[in-house]
Enzyme design. Structure first.
Site, PDB file in Angstrom:
ATOM      1  N   HIS A  26       2.322  53.102  13.299  1.00  0.00           N
ATOM      2  CA  HIS A  26       1.946  54.504  13.115  1.00  0.00           C
ATOM      3  C   HIS A  26       0.776  54.628  12.143  1.00  0.00           C
ATOM      4  O   HIS A  26      -0.091  55.496  12.323  1.00  0.00           O
ATOM      5  CB  HIS A  26       3.137  55.314  12.613  1.00  0.00           C
ATOM      6  CG  HIS A  26       4.154  55.563  13.668  1.00  0.00           C
ATOM      7  ND1 HIS A  26       4.315  56.773  14.278  1.00  0.00           N
ATOM      8  CD2 HIS A  26       5.064  54.735  14.250  1.00  0.00           C
ATOM      9  CE1 HIS A  26       5.274  56.697  15.194  1.00  0.00           C
ATOM     10  NE2 HIS A  26       5.755  55.471  15.178  1.00  0.00           N
ATOM     11  N   ASP A 121       1.184  62.451  11.106  1.00  0.00           N
ATOM     12  CA  ASP A 121       1.867  61.806  12.216  1.00  0.00           C
ATOM     13  C   ASP A 121       2.833  62.812  12.831  1.00  0.00           C
ATOM     14  O   ASP A 121       3.625  63.437  12.119  1.00  0.00           O
ATOM     15  CB  ASP A 121       2.623  60.578  11.702  1.00  0.00           C
ATOM     16  CG  ASP A 121       3.200  59.716  12.813  1.00  0.00           C
ATOM     17  OD1 ASP A 121       3.940  60.265  13.648  1.00  0.00           O
ATOM     18  OD2 ASP A 121       2.927  58.507  12.833  1.00  0.00           O
TER      19      ASP A 121
END
Length: 462
Positions: A26, A121
């Site tokens: 991520h 994110d």
């Protein structure tokens, strides 16, 4: 707080806080996007959790133009491993994270360098609420493909009924999908209920976002991107691969800059340097996927039976699953615990990539023109594999038996098809075509380049 690094860029008219979920897969795409914003004069504060930054060697933080800050997930000494379960971890993170992100934003404002925007994110949707509470622009960053997010969005809206009961599914912008082509949280419903809730909750408040940024390439997913742009202010900004491997516009951007593993760079590259062009099968299942012992054995002998050279990444935690006596049994094999994947994929000696089809690995292979053998394991990987084989036509997917195992004969067959056959030549040509499209996207005036420029212009005038 982790010690910040001084920003070496010229004073800028915009400051963007970039918040990453604390996982390697991520962080990397968000980090690369941050570098491209920074290159255009945007000040960047890169944020993850206290423990995540502590787990990264300071030698790897070669990010002199970015500022590093941290927030708490409630487990500052051990991260997720310190919680009794993922569910407990996320509940605590969702309680503590918003508070400490808010504190960080206030600290930045009081220091005379207030943030203008939070790019976060999409696994952390509460960050949008914090941004809005502080009067800032908020933009989720989708780390998975638009196809996968299309599926999750329809599940969130209740338009895909789970457990799945249909033989075929046709969603806006996508090719026809069978249940096995769906993300595993849907196709094997109930398998990971906590993660399922995490991915579906991505869309809980997305309607409040000023921008929705996707780590994809418009030309890869045109139809689904066009559909998604009708409902959100979505822009593709990928592939988020270091500039050296694409447009070479960012000086010294040769790697992601952060890694939780120590790659065997010298060993791998020396080994590849003496191999013939397109003769090596590269094998890696990323940083999380864990194969069963039976699957490891079938893969091992399938690789050996293919009679190709192969470079296989087997993480230390997986080594015990290798067949006894396998390492060292073939002079054509190199087995390492980790390697510099981008350098390997860009090496002339590599002829194909056996992969779990994680989105980062898929984008890297597409960007570097490497054919793929798709062995998806879980999460979004089945959907990515479907696109690799049937949409982009850059790889093959070996058959899975009734036990869910890909047998050695199927692995050997796919390797020989790609490395030796006419069909393999066609797949290799398609891979080269997609490489050009991916590179053009981030080149001056390309689709992703224009979207990044538009984002920066709006930030500087917001």
């Amino acid at each position: 707080m982790h010690a910040g690094m001084e920003n070496q860029t010229t004073p800028s008219s915009a400051h963007c806080v970039v918040l990453a979920y604390p996982a390697q897969g991520h962080l990397n795409p968000l980090l690369q996007f941050a570098k491209r914003l920074n290159h255009r004069g945007v000040k960047i504060t890169l944020v993850s959790t206290h423990f995540f930054w502590k787990s990264i060697s300071t030698k790897q933080l070669s990010l002199s133009s970015l500022t590093i800050e941290s927030i708490s997930d409630g487990y500052d000494d051990a991260g997720q491993e310190g919680a009794e379960s993922l569910k407990v971890y996320l509940e605590k993170f969702w309680e503590v994270g918003p508070q400490t992100l808010n504190q960080l934003l206030h600290k930045l404002a009081e220091s005379g360098c207030p943030a203008d925007c939070v790019v976060y994110d999409s696994f952390l949707p509460w960050a949008l609420d914090v941004a809005k509470d502080n009067g800032l622009v908020g933009a989720p960053f989708l780390t998975q493909s638009c196809a996968v997010n299309d599926i999750y969005f329809h599940a969130h809206k209740g338009l895909i009924k789970v457990p799945l009961s249909e033989e075929k599914y046709l969603l806006p912008g996508l090719v026809e999908l069978e249940p096995c082509d769906m993300p595993s949280f849907i196709s094997v419903y109930g398998s990971y209920p906590v993660v399922w809730q995490l991915v579906v909750d991505t869309f809980a408040n997305i309607g409040k976002a000023d921008w929705v940024l996707s780590n994809s390439v418009y030309e890869l997913e045109e139809e689904v991107v066009d559909w998604m742009m009708k409902i959100w202010p979505l822009r593709t900004i990928g592939p988020t691969v270091p500039s050296m491997f694409l447009d070479k516009r960012l000086e010294d951007d040769k790697d992601y800059g952060i890694s939780m593993f120590n790659p065997n760079n010298e060993t791998c590259m020396k080994w590849l340097n003496v191999k013939p062009k397109a003769s090596v099968v590269y094998v890696s299942f990323g940083s999380l996927a864990a194969l069963s012992e039976e699957q490891m054995e079938e893969l091992a002998w399938g690789l050996k039976d293919s009679n190709s050279h192969f470079l296989w990444v087997v993480r230390s935690s997986e080594e015990a699953k290798l067949p006894k006596g396998f390492v060292g049994s073939s002079e054509k094999a190199l087995v390492v615990s980790w390697c510099p994947q981008l350098e390997v994929l860009s090496h002339d000696a590599v002829g194909c990539f056996v992969t779990h089809c994680g989105w980062n690995s898929t984008l890297e292979a597409l960007s570097l023109g490497v054919p793929l053998i798709a062995m998806p394991q879980w999460t979004d990987q089945g959907t990515n594999a479907k696109h690799i084989v049937d949409v982009w036509k850059t790889g093959l997917k070996p058959l899975v038996d009734e036990k869910g195992i890909v047998r050695r004969e199927a692995i050997e067959h796919c390797i020989r098809e790609i490395m030796e056959s006419e069909r393999g030549k066609e797949i290799r040509n398609n891979a080269v075509k997609w490489r050009s499209l991916a590179r053009n996207a981030v080149d001056d005036g390309g689709s992703s380049d224009k979207n990044i420029e538009e984002f920066v212009a709006k930030l500087k005038h917001s």
